[in-house]
Design a protein around this motif. Structure first.
Motif, PDB file in Angstrom:
ATOM      1  N   ASP A 134     -12.155  13.267  10.788  1.00 11.82           N
ATOM      2  CA  ASP A 134     -11.360  13.193  12.073  1.00 11.82           C
ATOM      3  C   ASP A 134     -10.139  12.392  12.069  1.00 11.82           C
ATOM      4  N   ARG A 135      -9.805  11.935  10.716  1.00 11.48           N
ATOM      5  CA  ARG A 135      -8.775  11.056  10.644  1.00 11.48           C
ATOM      6  C   ARG A 135      -7.996  11.400   9.599  1.00 11.48           C
ATOM      7  N   PHE A 136      -6.573  10.784   9.236  1.00  9.47           N
ATOM      8  CA  PHE A 136      -5.886  11.370   8.085  1.00  9.47           C
ATOM      9  C   PHE A 136      -5.748  10.026   7.247  1.00  9.47           C
ATOM     10  N   ALA A 137      -6.111   9.947   6.066  1.00  3.77           N
ATOM     11  CA  ALA A 137      -6.107   9.057   5.256  1.00  3.77           C
ATOM     12  C   ALA A 137      -5.247   9.301   3.577  1.00  3.77           C
ATOM     13  N   SER A 138      -4.924   8.232   3.290  1.00  4.10           N
ATOM     14  CA  SER A 138      -4.256   8.322   1.881  1.00  4.10           C
ATOM     15  C   SER A 138      -5.025   8.603   0.755  1.00  4.10           C
ATOM     16  N   TYR A 139      -6.466   8.529   0.890  1.00  3.66           N
ATOM     17  CA  TYR A 139      -7.292   9.033  -0.199  1.00  3.66           C
ATOM     18  C   TYR A 139      -8.611   9.955   0.348  1.00  3.66           C
TER      19      TYR A 139
ATOM     20  N   ASN B 240     -16.830   0.784  -3.550  1.00  2.00           N
ATOM     21  CA  ASN B 240     -18.095   0.680  -4.250  1.00  2.00           C
ATOM     22  C   ASN B 240     -17.848  -0.202  -5.517  1.00  2.00           C
ATOM     23  N   ASP B 241     -16.964   0.386  -6.281  1.00  2.00           N
ATOM     24  CA  ASP B 241     -16.737  -0.236  -7.541  1.00  2.00           C
ATOM     25  C   ASP B 241     -15.976  -1.185  -7.484  1.00  2.00           C
ATOM     26  N   ASN B 242     -15.556  -1.987  -6.275  1.00  2.00           N
ATOM     27  CA  ASN B 242     -14.814  -3.209  -6.181  1.00  2.00           C
ATOM     28  C   ASN B 242     -13.572  -3.172  -6.895  1.00  2.00           C
ATOM     29  N   ARG B 243     -13.051  -2.227  -6.953  1.00  2.00           N
ATOM     30  CA  ARG B 243     -11.754  -2.163  -7.591  1.00  2.00           C
ATOM     31  C   ARG B 243     -10.756  -2.944  -7.153  1.00  2.00           C
ATOM     32  N   THR B 244     -10.545  -4.312  -7.338  1.00  2.00           N
ATOM     33  CA  THR B 244      -9.464  -4.917  -7.023  1.00  2.00           C
ATOM     34  C   THR B 244      -8.104  -4.351  -7.165  1.00  2.00           C
ATOM     35  N   GLY B 245      -7.371  -4.299  -5.802  1.00  2.96           N
ATOM     36  CA  GLY B 245      -5.866  -3.475  -5.489  1.00  2.96           C
ATOM     37  C   GLY B 245      -6.296  -2.232  -4.972  1.00  2.96           C
ATOM     38  N   PHE B 246      -7.519  -1.683  -4.907  1.00  4.94           N
ATOM     39  CA  PHE B 246      -7.625  -0.233  -4.506  1.00  4.94           C
ATOM     40  C   PHE B 246      -7.272  -0.554  -2.864  1.00  4.94           C
ATOM     41  N   ALA B 247      -6.571   0.461  -2.382  1.00  3.34           N
ATOM     42  CA  ALA B 247      -5.947   0.481  -0.951  1.00  3.34           C
ATOM     43  C   ALA B 247      -6.132   1.955  -0.294  1.00  3.34           C
ATOM     44  N   VAL B 248      -6.335   1.812   0.870  1.00  2.00           N
ATOM     45  CA  VAL B 248      -6.136   3.093   1.585  1.00  2.00           C
ATOM     46  C   VAL B 248      -5.685   2.825   2.980  1.00  2.00           C
ATOM     47  N   ALA B 249      -4.853   3.908   3.497  1.00  2.00           N
ATOM     48  CA  ALA B 249      -4.283   3.842   4.859  1.00  2.00           C
ATOM     49  C   ALA B 249      -4.972   4.876   5.639  1.00  2.00           C
ATOM     50  N   THR B 250      -5.163   4.637   6.782  1.00  2.00           N
ATOM     51  CA  THR B 250      -5.803   5.612   7.618  1.00  2.00           C
ATOM     52  C   THR B 250      -5.234   5.796   9.079  1.00  2.00           C
ATOM     53  N   TYR B 251      -4.754   6.935   9.674  1.00  2.38           N
ATOM     54  CA  TYR B 251      -4.486   6.894  11.031  1.00  2.38           C
ATOM     55  C   TYR B 251      -5.453   7.976  11.645  1.00  2.38           C
ATOM     56  N   ASP B 252      -5.955   7.163  12.775  1.00  6.25           N
ATOM     57  CA  ASP B 252      -6.881   7.753  13.718  1.00  6.25           C
ATOM     58  C   ASP B 252      -6.081   8.311  15.044  1.00  6.25           C
ATOM     59  N   PRO B 253      -5.724   9.724  15.044  1.00  6.29           N
ATOM     60  CA  PRO B 253      -5.157  10.378  16.057  1.00  6.29           C
ATOM     61  C   PRO B 253      -5.617  10.257  17.405  1.00  6.29           C
TER      62      PRO B 253
ATOM     63  N   ILE C 285       0.972  -1.248  -0.122  1.00  6.85           N
ATOM     64  CA  ILE C 285      -0.226   0.023  -0.036  1.00  6.85           C
ATOM     65  C   ILE C 285       0.756   1.072  -0.042  1.00  6.85           C
ATOM     66  N   ALA C 286       0.688   2.174  -0.970  1.00  5.77           N
ATOM     67  CA  ALA C 286       1.328   3.315  -1.183  1.00  5.77           C
ATOM     68  C   ALA C 286       0.598   4.503  -0.598  1.00  5.77           C
ATOM     69  N   ILE C 287       1.396   5.519  -0.109  1.00  5.13           N
ATOM     70  CA  ILE C 287       0.848   6.652   0.648  1.00  5.13           C
ATOM     71  C   ILE C 287       1.189   7.805  -0.266  1.00  5.13           C
ATOM     72  N   PRO C 288       0.102   8.131  -1.293  1.00  6.75           N
ATOM     73  CA  PRO C 288       0.329   9.089  -2.208  1.00  6.75           C
ATOM     74  C   PRO C 288       0.186  10.377  -1.523  1.00  6.75           C
ATOM     75  N   ASP C 289      -0.741  10.580  -0.585  1.00  5.17           N
ATOM     76  CA  ASP C 289      -1.047  11.730   0.148  1.00  5.17           C
ATOM     77  C   ASP C 289      -1.807  11.522   1.349  1.00  5.17           C
TER      78      ASP C 289
END
Length: 162
Positions: free
Chosen positions: A73-78, A88-101, A63-67
């Motif tokens: 109230d969280r910080f997410a990569s998308y 929702n579109d079920n895009r295989t490989g779509f990934a997100v990273a989320t940090y909850d402070p 999982i890449a962190i492009p932004d």
């Protein structure tokens, strides 16, 4: 008499200021340079490798962190819209990273391959509540069509940082 006492001080002042120059230049370079945007263990430009075992099979992804953007109230990569569309579109490989402070935890979520049942939604979640150590250890959850199918342990390794 005051002039004589001030003369040595005035002559020594340039030497004293010159001795501070390396410190000033060091502080100036630190103040002028900004590193990548970072929240918790997540920073823009990173790539994380996640892995675990569920039902006797290995699960691995990167999982890449492009932004990093503020999403509910969280910080997410998308953004929320990108996340909604990707899952929702079920895009295989779509990934997100989320940090909850507030909770000081990280979640990595990604859309998995549904195999021959392409209408199924497969989502993996690696939740990390303890953000100390390397690799980071957490709980891996496998969901099919919103229902939890299996739980296991996951590892998150920072594999690249630019």
């Amino acid at each position: 008499m005051l002039k004589r006492a001030a003369l040595p001080l005035a002559l020594g002042l340039p030497l004293l200021l010159g001795a501070c120059a390396p410190i000033n230049s060091l502080l100036a370079s630190r103040d002028g340079e900004k590193g990548p945007l970072q929240f918790g263990p997540l920073a823009v430009g990173q790539t994380w490798t996640l892995g675990g075992v569920l039902e006797g099979r290995n699960v691995v992804t990167t999982i890449a962190i492009p932004d990093l953007v503020n999403v509910q109230d969280r910080f997410a990569s998308y953004s929320a819209r990108d996340q909604y569309t990707g899952f929702n579109d079920n895009r295989t490989g779509f990934a997100v990273a989320t940090y909850d402070p507030g909770r000081r935890n990280v979640e990595f979520r990604w859309v998995g391959d549904a195999g021959t049942a392409s209408f199924d939604r497969v989502v993996y979640t690696c939740k990390l509540d303890r953000l100390i150590g390397n690799p980071l250890i957490g709980t891996l959850t496998y969901q099919r069509n919103g229902q939890v199918q299996a739980n296991g342990t996951c590892e998150a390794n920072l594999s690249q940082q630019s």
